[in-house]
Write a protein that holds these residues in place. Structure first.
Motif, PDB file in Angstrom:
ATOM      1  N   SER A 988      30.288 -20.889  15.913  1.00 12.38           N
ATOM      2  CA  SER A 988      31.125 -20.842  15.009  1.00 12.38           C
ATOM      3  C   SER A 988      30.715 -20.613  13.625  1.00 12.38           C
ATOM      4  O   SER A 988      29.956 -21.661  13.190  1.00 12.38           O
ATOM      5  N   TYR A 989      30.983 -19.863  12.774  1.00 14.30           N
ATOM      6  CA  TYR A 989      30.083 -19.792  11.286  1.00 14.30           C
ATOM      7  C   TYR A 989      31.002 -20.825  10.596  1.00 14.30           C
ATOM      8  O   TYR A 989      32.060 -21.587  10.772  1.00 14.30           O
ATOM      9  N   PRO A 990      30.322 -22.317   9.983  1.00 16.27           N
ATOM     10  CA  PRO A 990      30.781 -23.184   9.603  1.00 16.27           C
ATOM     11  C   PRO A 990      31.313 -23.167   8.603  1.00 16.27           C
ATOM     12  O   PRO A 990      30.803 -22.526   8.171  1.00 16.27           O
ATOM     13  N   ALA A 991      32.195 -24.275   7.770  1.00 18.35           N
ATOM     14  CA  ALA A 991      32.718 -24.332   6.770  1.00 18.35           C
ATOM     15  C   ALA A 991      31.718 -24.902   5.492  1.00 18.35           C
ATOM     16  O   ALA A 991      30.666 -25.295   5.906  1.00 18.35           O
ATOM     17  N   ASN A 992      31.842 -24.827   4.664  1.00 17.42           N
ATOM     18  CA  ASN A 992      30.639 -25.193   2.964  1.00 17.42           C
ATOM     19  C   ASN A 992      31.853 -26.125   2.400  1.00 17.42           C
ATOM     20  O   ASN A 992      33.035 -25.780   2.632  1.00 17.42           O
ATOM     21  N   LYS A 993      31.097 -26.911   1.335  1.00 16.49           N
ATOM     22  CA  LYS A 993      31.491 -27.422   0.283  1.00 16.49           C
ATOM     23  C   LYS A 993      30.970 -26.362  -1.191  1.00 16.49           C
ATOM     24  O   LYS A 993      29.406 -26.295  -0.269  1.00 16.49           O
ATOM     25  N   THR A 994      31.934 -26.538  -1.689  1.00 13.96           N
ATOM     26  CA  THR A 994      31.822 -25.748  -3.273  1.00 13.96           C
ATOM     27  C   THR A 994      31.374 -26.739  -4.123  1.00 13.96           C
ATOM     28  O   THR A 994      32.315 -27.241  -4.014  1.00 13.96           O
ATOM     29  N   ILE A 995      30.858 -26.422  -4.869  1.00 14.70           N
ATOM     30  CA  ILE A 995      31.333 -27.152  -6.611  1.00 14.70           C
ATOM     31  C   ILE A 995      31.514 -26.039  -7.538  1.00 14.70           C
ATOM     32  O   ILE A 995      29.852 -25.661  -7.189  1.00 14.70           O
ATOM     33  N   THR A 996      32.153 -25.533  -8.351  1.00 12.48           N
ATOM     34  CA  THR A 996      32.817 -24.825  -8.950  1.00 12.48           C
ATOM     35  C   THR A 996      32.387 -25.150 -10.598  1.00 12.48           C
ATOM     36  O   THR A 996      33.200 -25.886 -10.681  1.00 12.48           O
ATOM     37  N   VAL A 997      31.493 -24.345 -11.364  1.00 12.81           N
ATOM     38  CA  VAL A 997      32.388 -24.557 -12.830  1.00 12.81           C
ATOM     39  C   VAL A 997      33.133 -23.113 -13.768  1.00 12.81           C
ATOM     40  O   VAL A 997      32.187 -22.083 -13.099  1.00 12.81           O
ATOM     41  N   GLY A 998      34.051 -22.700 -14.843  1.00 10.40           N
ATOM     42  CA  GLY A 998      33.711 -22.030 -15.134  1.00 10.40           C
ATOM     43  C   GLY A 998      35.478 -22.060 -16.248  1.00 10.40           C
ATOM     44  O   GLY A 998      35.568 -23.102 -16.747  1.00 10.40           O
ATOM     45  N   PHE A 999      35.624 -21.265 -16.884  1.00  5.67           N
ATOM     46  CA  PHE A 999      36.887 -20.794 -17.913  1.00  5.67           C
ATOM     47  C   PHE A 999      36.901 -20.252 -18.002  1.00  5.67           C
ATOM     48  O   PHE A 999      37.293 -19.138 -17.821  1.00  5.67           O
ATOM     49  N   ASN A1000      38.771 -20.468 -18.516  1.00  5.18           N
ATOM     50  CA  ASN A1000      39.733 -19.131 -19.092  1.00  5.18           C
ATOM     51  C   ASN A1000      39.745 -18.789 -20.469  1.00  5.18           C
ATOM     52  O   ASN A1000      39.456 -19.921 -20.833  1.00  5.18           O
ATOM     53  N   LEU A1001      39.538 -17.725 -20.802  1.00 11.13           N
ATOM     54  CA  LEU A1001      39.936 -17.239 -22.315  1.00 11.13           C
ATOM     55  C   LEU A1001      41.049 -16.649 -22.771  1.00 11.13           C
ATOM     56  O   LEU A1001      41.291 -15.884 -21.956  1.00 11.13           O
ATOM     57  N   SER A1002      41.353 -16.818 -23.095  1.00 16.87           N
ATOM     58  CA  SER A1002      43.186 -15.665 -23.836  1.00 16.87           C
ATOM     59  C   SER A1002      43.318 -15.212 -25.017  1.00 16.87           C
ATOM     60  O   SER A1002      42.833 -15.880 -26.102  1.00 16.87           O
ATOM     61  N   LEU A1003      42.894 -13.943 -25.012  1.00 20.55           N
ATOM     62  CA  LEU A1003      42.280 -13.809 -27.213  1.00 20.55           C
ATOM     63  C   LEU A1003      43.819 -12.855 -27.345  1.00 20.55           C
ATOM     64  O   LEU A1003      45.177 -12.148 -26.802  1.00 20.55           O
ATOM     65  N   LYS A1004      44.615 -12.872 -28.338  1.00 25.46           N
ATOM     66  CA  LYS A1004      45.714 -12.740 -29.039  1.00 25.46           C
ATOM     67  C   LYS A1004      45.588 -10.930 -28.870  1.00 25.46           C
ATOM     68  O   LYS A1004      44.189 -10.284 -29.431  1.00 25.46           O
TER      69      LYS A1004
END
Length: 1004
Positions: A988-1004
């Motif tokens: 079976s396809y094995p699980a993985n661990k993940t490191i993620t970086v991201g951002f959210n922007l809200s514009l008027k």
């Protein structure tokens, strides 16, 4: 006497002048809006305080009422704080209501409508958008894992685009479907893989049809668990219901733009420790010398190649996600438009998943009484998948050999000692690409007949196309002749719903929320498959089937099913204390036999809010306490198509002289006009408690449900021309409890800490089977096992593991098996139950800590009481009958030198081992599912008027897993939604661990 009359007259005059009813009356008009975004509130209540005189706002939030000039008006609306305002001679009063902080006033989406949370009498749980977005997920089902008591989400296939298994309060059926019903913006969708892939050998991992839905579009998910909540869906409610609501626009003076992006890196969570070259040679030599032969390798020191084949399969893989949303609108028209691109490379080479989607939600009020809501989603996903056997080769192939020669070309290992097909070459020579196109759209028209009385009609279509291209290049050892297969499956689902809803408050003590309706649904599926072998060139892949030396017979079919339904539900609340809910649905389905075309599915529920009783007022720390119970019936119509009628299949042959090819037809099944849905009867009792100004909330449930009239293959005499007939017979029971606790541990100006957790226990038992033997076995697991490992037996858990129990080692190092029946020999009669593939305990814990602009979220999830049959161990770690590599721990084995009777493994041998408790392994685990640290930037200090908000974050998924399981990951079940073969780990396809970086922007 005259004085008495005078005094009485004065008193009467004073009373009349002071009475509101006799004071001068005046007309008061105005508009009621929400303080948060200035949207109008249709259906808000306006009441003259101290009287029964009242009114409600129209579709534009406007009201008109006649009241005394010195009266006080009471304004109220569901989910908002009630306020009072004096008329004071004013003719126009505009009111802005603040949303309530009380969670009991929240509006919850239920089947075909909404309800106040405090008015619920059934078992319903909610997953918010914040929960879904707290970790990067491919499909929204993953957002439920560990967050809802009584719901098991198993990522048994961790491949990109893989299909999670969702079980709500256990498994209910043997041969039918166990997946819940999904309602996406009012449209019913069942997550059935159109490929219908049940291959247990070298087939591909089953796909996830719902992976085409972007999780970022979701604002909430409601999980309906008990019969009171699910009976409104009748013959499709037995496995529970998940209602998904997507984001919609809000009325405002300006539009809003939001953008989110993240980048992640994945890697395998756990790499197996395999033997090195010297250990491998040693065990191969023992394999022959243990039985009097000469060593296979006389001089092991000359072998210096030491290949860990896992290194050529696994990689660090990137994952990216981009979402752009536009939303806003006016009082009459609101919009929400979003686009998404998601890309995930797999941790196994040559695997990936990509999805692009667009969603448009529009709300338009045409006049005071009529409004239209439109929801449209269009998406395309592509999924490059790996074949199951590929990873098996990575685990078992000889470390003496190398995948590449000195020139960087693939090594030809077919004739090498301990060789075979080059596993890395096989990985690149096979391709399996699945393309899924989905269009999901619906239009809802709603007309207000009178205050509180509405009629609505919904027109919906779900069009799903799955196109599968499979190609095997020239020179493959397993597939000697290059071949191409093209499969396409098109499913179109049409829905029409007519609903009449009545929602009204009568005075201060009575509330009624009622719905009746009629629905029609039709599903059409068209399938075709073409394949060929013997291609001279690989350049064209699947795009030149006419070049095949051998063309296989084409396959095609068309399916159609129809469902007609009448439904009704009434929810009555008296004095905010006593709640009664009655639900019923009648379903007529084309899937059932002529004698059982229609079924009726009723339910009833009552609830008592003790916290509103006078005798509870002294317990001031209790904010809410509600006891509820329900009982009802639901059905499972996922019994396949055309199973109630006689069916024929085509056969090809030759006859005559000279020989002439012909096509004939033979019957393949017997008709059963009595075939019907499976019936699920469920009892639930629970309570909801909130204390200390809602800082602590607790929900607990006990349930017991029984599925009757199971779909079963009954053996019949061979003289009939058939071996079995499909009938309804047998029963399964699920029972258990659920507890969910949430608390606000700290709440200050700059610091807040909220924690929560849930735990649930479920026991599944087979009560009755149709077969006289009271048991039957699941299908065989392919070579080298060549036997079933799951049994379905009365009195035991569904699909329990079946085999022998070990009893140490013999004097010469072989495994001893227990003689359980005491007859002096070990044979098939000594096999027994070895464990359950279903966990009896599920739990989750989450913590959310906020300090000023920082947020730290920690989420843990786990299961207990579950086993997995490790087929990988059977083939490479413990079965030393083949020339394959082993786990490093096999060095702890019986050898002629140490003759250790307590060794973990037996001697190297050519004897085939039996399926035993050695391979049925503990798969309990506790997983650090997600850790997220985010920071809301102080945008007001930047002086950027166009920027409303900005957040940056870093997160980690599956960082730690605590388990005793021997394989890559304990959360595995290769066979997907197959109800019989469960808990199997076979490449079976094995699980993985993940490191993620991201951002959210809200514009008027």
């Amino acid at each position: 006497m005259k004085r008495i009359y005078a005094i009485f007259g004065i008193l009467l005059l004073c009373w009349c002048l002071g009475s509101p009813q006799l004071m001068a009356q005046q007309k008061v008009t105005g508009t009621i809006t929400a303080a948060s975004d200035n949207t109008v509130l249709p259906g808000a209540s306006v009441l003259v305080k101290g009287t029964s005189t009242g009114s409600t706002t129209d579709a534009n939030g406007k009201f008109s009422i006649t009241a005394p000039s010195n009266a006080t008006l009471v304004f109220s609306f569901i989910g908002y704080k009630t306020i009072e305002m004096a008329v004071g001679g004013k003719s126009v009063i505009n009111v802005s209501l603040q949303p309530t902080d009380n969670a009991l006033e929240e509006v919850v989406v239920v089947g075909y409508g909404t309800s106040l949370k405090k008015d619920l009498s059934g078992s319903i749980a909610t997953v918010s958008a914040e929960d879904i977005k707290s970790l990067p997920i491919t499909s929204f089902e993953q957002g439920m894992q560990g967050r809802v008591a009584g719901v098991q989400v198993m990522q048994g296939n961790s491949a990109p685009g893989g299909a999670p298994q969702v079980r709500i309060r256990g498994a209910n059926t043997v041969l039918g479907g166990n997946e819940p019903l999904y309602i996406i913006d009012g449209v019913p969708v069942y997550n059935s893989d159109l490929e219908n892939n049940s291959n247990l050998n070298v087939g591909t991992q089953p796909s996830n049809a719902l992976a085409s839905i972007n999780p970022n579009d979701i604002v909430s998910m409601e999980i309906l668990k008990d019969a009171s909540a699910t009976a409104i869906y009748g013959a499709r409610g037995a496995n529970g219901v998940v209602i998904i609501t997507t984001k919609r626009g809000k009325a405002s003076d300006r539009g809003k733009i939001s953008f989110e992006a993240y980048y992640g890196v994945q890697e395998i969570s756990n790499k197996l420790k395999l033997m090195n070259t010297q250990d491998f040679i040693k065990i191969l030599n023992e394999r022959t010398t243990n039985f009097g032969g000469a060593p296979r390798y006389a001089d092991p020191s000359q072998y210096t190649t030491n290949t860990d084949w896992q290194d050529f399969f696994f990689r660090k893989a990137p994952m990216t996600n981009y979402t752009l949303n536009f939303s806003g609108g006016s009082d009459k028209n609101q919009y929400s438009v979003s686009g998404n691109w998601f890309s995930q490379e797999g941790v196994i080479q040559e695997t990936n998943f990509n999805r692009g989607s667009v969603r448009v939600n529009l709300d338009n009020r045409l006049n005071d009484k009529f409004k239209v809501a439109t929801s449209v989603t269009a998406s395309r996903s592509t999924n490059n998948r790996s074949l199951n056997y590929v990873l098996m080769n990575a685990m078992s192939f000889s470390p003496l050999l190398s995948p590449y020669d000195q020139n960087g070309n693939f090594s030809n290992l077919n004739t090498a000692d301990t060789g075979g097909e080059n596993p890395v070459e096989a990985l690149y020579k096979t391709s399996d690409k699945l393309t899924v196109d989905r269009f999901l759209g619906n239009v809802l028209g709603e007309y207000t007949i009178a205050n509180g009385l509405t009629y609505s009609v919904r027109l919906a279509m779900d069009n799903l196309t799955q196109h599968n291209d499979i190609y095997v290049k020239k020179g493959s050892f397993i597939f000697p002749s290059p071949g191409a297969t093209v499969k396409e499956n098109k499913g179109t689902n049409y829905v029409i719903e007519h609903l009449i809803s009545y929602k009204k408050a009568f005075g201060q003590k009575h509330r009624l929320n009622a719905t009746v309706g009629y629905t029609w649904q039709e599903n059409n599926t068209i399938f075709f498959q073409q394949s060929g072998t013997g291609f001279q060139f690989d350049d064209f892949g699947t795009y030149n089937l006419g070049a095949a030396a051998i063309t296989n017979p084409n396959q095609s079919y068309k399916n159609k099913s129809t469902l007609l339904s009448y439904l009704g539900r009434a929810n009555y609340v008296f004095d905010d204390k006593y709640i009664l809910t009655l639900t019923g649905r009648a379903d007529g389905s084309s899937r059932f036999g002529d004698n059982n075309k229609w079924g009726f599915f009723p339910s009833g529920a009552v609830a008592w809010r003790l916290s509103k009783e006078n005798f509870m007022k002294s317990l001031t720390f209790i904010d809410d306490l509600k006891i509820r119970t329900s009982y009802g019936m639901t059905g499972n119509q996922e019994i396949g198509l055309y199973n109630s009628i006689s069916r024929f299949s085509s056969v090809q042959g030759v006859m005559g002289s000279p020989l002439v090819a012909y096509v004939g037809y033979v019957p393949t099944s017997l008709a059963n006009p009595d075939l019907k849905w499976e019936i699920n009867k469920q009892f639930d009792i629970g309570f909801d408690l909130a204390v200390l100004k809602n800082r602590f909330s607790l929900t607990a449930d006990y349930y017991r449900k029984r599925t009757e009239d199971l779909l079963a293959n009954l053996p019949i005499p061979g003289s009939s021309g058939f071996s079995t007939i499909l009938i309804n017979s047998g029963s399964i029971e699920n029972k258990g409890f659920e507890v969910a606790l949430n608390t606000t541990a700290i709440e200050t100006k700059n610091l807040s800490w909220k924690i929560g957790g849930n735990i649930s226990r479920n026991e599944t038992k087979v009560l009755k089977l149709a077969v006289a033997t009271r048991q039957f076995f699941a299908p065989n697991i392919p070579s080298p096992i060549d036997r079933p490992v799951n049994i379905i037996r009365e009195g035991d858990v569904l699909s329990a593991f079946w085999g022998y129990k070990e009893d140490g080692l013999t004097e010469n190092g072989d495994i001893k098996y227990k003689d359980l029946n005491g007859d002096g020999k070990v044979d098939g009669n000594d096999q027994t139950i070895l464990g359950s593939p279903f966990p009896n305990l599920l739990y989750g814990f989450n913590s959310n800590l906020n300090y000023k602009g920082f947020t730290l979220t920690v989420f843990l999830q786990g299961v207990a009481g579950v086993k997995v049959f490790n087929s990988n161990d059977f083939m490479i770690a413990n079965s030393m009958t083949r020339i394959s590599n082993q786990l490093e721990e096999v060095n702890d084995r019986w050898t002629p030198e140490n003759r250790n009777p307590n060794a973990k493994y037996p001697r190297a041998s050519t004897t085939q081992l039996l399926v035993s408790d050695r391979f049925v392994q503990d798969a309990d685990y506790l997983r650090l599912k997600n850790v997220l640290l985010s920071y809301n930037l102080p945008v007001t200090k930047f002086g950027l008027k166009w920027l409303e908000g900005a957040k940056v974050y870093v997160s980690g998924q599956n960082l730690l897993t605590f388990t005793k399981y021997h394989g890559y990951d304990p959360e595995v079940s290769q066979t997907g939604s197959n109800s019989l073969v469960k808990g199997l780990d076979r490449g079976s396809y094995p699980a993985n661990k993940t490191i993620t970086v991201g951002f959210n922007l809200s514009l008027k």
